[in-house]
Motif scaffolding. Sequence first.
Motif, mmCIF file in Angstrom:
data_model
loop_
_atom_site.group_PDB
_atom_site.id
_atom_site.type_symbol
_atom_site.label_atom_id
_atom_site.label_comp_id
_atom_site.label_asym_id
_atom_site.label_seq_id
_atom_site.Cartn_x
_atom_site.Cartn_y
_atom_site.Cartn_z
ATOM 1 N N UNK A 118 0.842 -1.194 0.000
ATOM 2 C CA UNK A 118 0.000 0.000 0.000
ATOM 3 C C UNK A 118 0.878 1.244 0.000
ATOM 4 N N UNK A 119 0.624 2.145 -0.942
ATOM 5 C CA UNK A 119 1.341 3.413 -1.003
ATOM 6 C C UNK A 119 0.460 4.429 -1.703
ATOM 7 N N UNK A 120 0.828 5.686 -1.598
ATOM 8 C CA UNK A 120 0.017 6.729 -2.235
ATOM 9 C C UNK A 120 0.702 7.222 -3.508
ATOM 10 N N UNK A 150 -2.034 -3.496 -11.009
ATOM 11 C CA UNK A 150 -2.492 -4.709 -10.331
ATOM 12 C C UNK A 150 -2.866 -4.320 -8.908
ATOM 13 N N UNK A 151 -4.133 -4.510 -8.575
ATOM 14 C CA UNK A 151 -4.652 -4.151 -7.253
ATOM 15 C C UNK A 151 -5.007 -5.414 -6.483
ATOM 16 N N UNK A 152 -4.635 -5.434 -5.212
ATOM 17 C CA UNK A 152 -4.903 -6.598 -4.370
ATOM 18 C C UNK A 152 -5.953 -6.294 -3.289
ATOM 19 N N UNK A 153 -6.539 -5.097 -3.350
ATOM 20 C CA UNK A 153 -7.600 -4.746 -2.407
ATOM 21 C C UNK A 153 -8.625 -3.869 -3.125
ATOM 22 N N UNK A 206 -5.069 2.185 -19.946
ATOM 23 C CA UNK A 206 -4.712 1.778 -18.589
ATOM 24 C C UNK A 206 -5.703 0.701 -18.165
ATOM 25 N N UNK A 207 -5.170 -0.481 -17.912
ATOM 26 C CA UNK A 207 -6.020 -1.606 -17.493
ATOM 27 C C UNK A 207 -5.868 -1.836 -16.000
ATOM 28 N N UNK A 208 -7.000 -1.977 -15.338
ATOM 29 C CA UNK A 208 -7.006 -2.322 -13.914
ATOM 30 C C UNK A 208 -7.126 -3.838 -13.815
ATOM 31 N N UNK A 209 -6.194 -4.460 -13.082
ATOM 32 C CA UNK A 209 -6.132 -5.919 -13.011
ATOM 33 C C UNK A 209 -6.191 -6.398 -11.571
ATOM 34 N N UNK A 210 -6.611 -7.655 -11.416
ATOM 35 C CA UNK A 210 -6.677 -8.266 -10.090
ATOM 36 C C UNK A 210 -5.522 -9.233 -9.839
ATOM 37 N N UNK A 211 -4.678 -9.452 -10.853
ATOM 38 C CA UNK A 211 -3.525 -10.335 -10.668
ATOM 39 C C UNK A 211 -2.391 -9.911 -11.604
ATOM 40 N N UNK A 212 -1.189 -10.282 -11.220
ATOM 41 C CA UNK A 212 -0.027 -10.014 -12.061
ATOM 42 C C UNK A 212 -0.131 -10.796 -13.362
ATOM 43 N N UNK A 213 -0.627 -12.025 -13.285
ATOM 44 C CA UNK A 213 -0.809 -12.834 -14.500
ATOM 45 C C UNK A 213 -1.704 -12.103 -15.505
ATOM 46 N N UNK A 214 -2.814 -11.566 -15.023
ATOM 47 C CA UNK A 214 -3.747 -10.845 -15.897
ATOM 48 C C UNK A 214 -3.052 -9.649 -16.550
ATOM 49 N N UNK A 215 -2.276 -8.911 -15.783
ATOM 50 C CA UNK A 215 -1.592 -7.724 -16.314
ATOM 51 C C UNK A 215 -0.561 -8.096 -17.366
#
Length: 143
Positions: A72-74, A96-99, A117-126
């Motif tokens: 987590x960072x800003x 890649x977002x985990x939350x 810009x694609x929002x992904x739920x996993x590194x594999x997806x990205x």
Amino acid sequence: MKFENSKYSKLLEYKKIEFPFGTIYTTKHFVVSELNEGIHVDYTIVSELISKFSEYIRKGIKIGYIANRINSYSFEPQLWLDFNNEYDFMIASAIVSYSDFSYLNSSLEKHFFQKSLKRCHSLDEAIEWMTNLDEFKKETKLK
């Protein structure tokens, strides 16, 4: 999942670059960032990254960027606008977002980034998305 723990670290040739604020992995077509917990990404950090890749920029090399947000960072969304105005070497970006909170933040950033810009739920997806972009598809074949 960290890049070094992923199947892609065995499939792709990469270089690991460590900074005080996090780690960057460079491949032929994209860069993966894994920034440290609690940092604030501002113009100083972005400038340090840009200076590290200035040779690529001068040569006109086009790359993709994957922000693997394992911590987590800003991040100042305005930086995307500044970056787009000053540089034109990035083809696309994936976050890649985990939350849920991180995913919402990436949705805000999407409004500031002028390219894909694609929002992904996993590194594999990205990575799969990035390697299947038309600009890279011809050259990148994953097993």
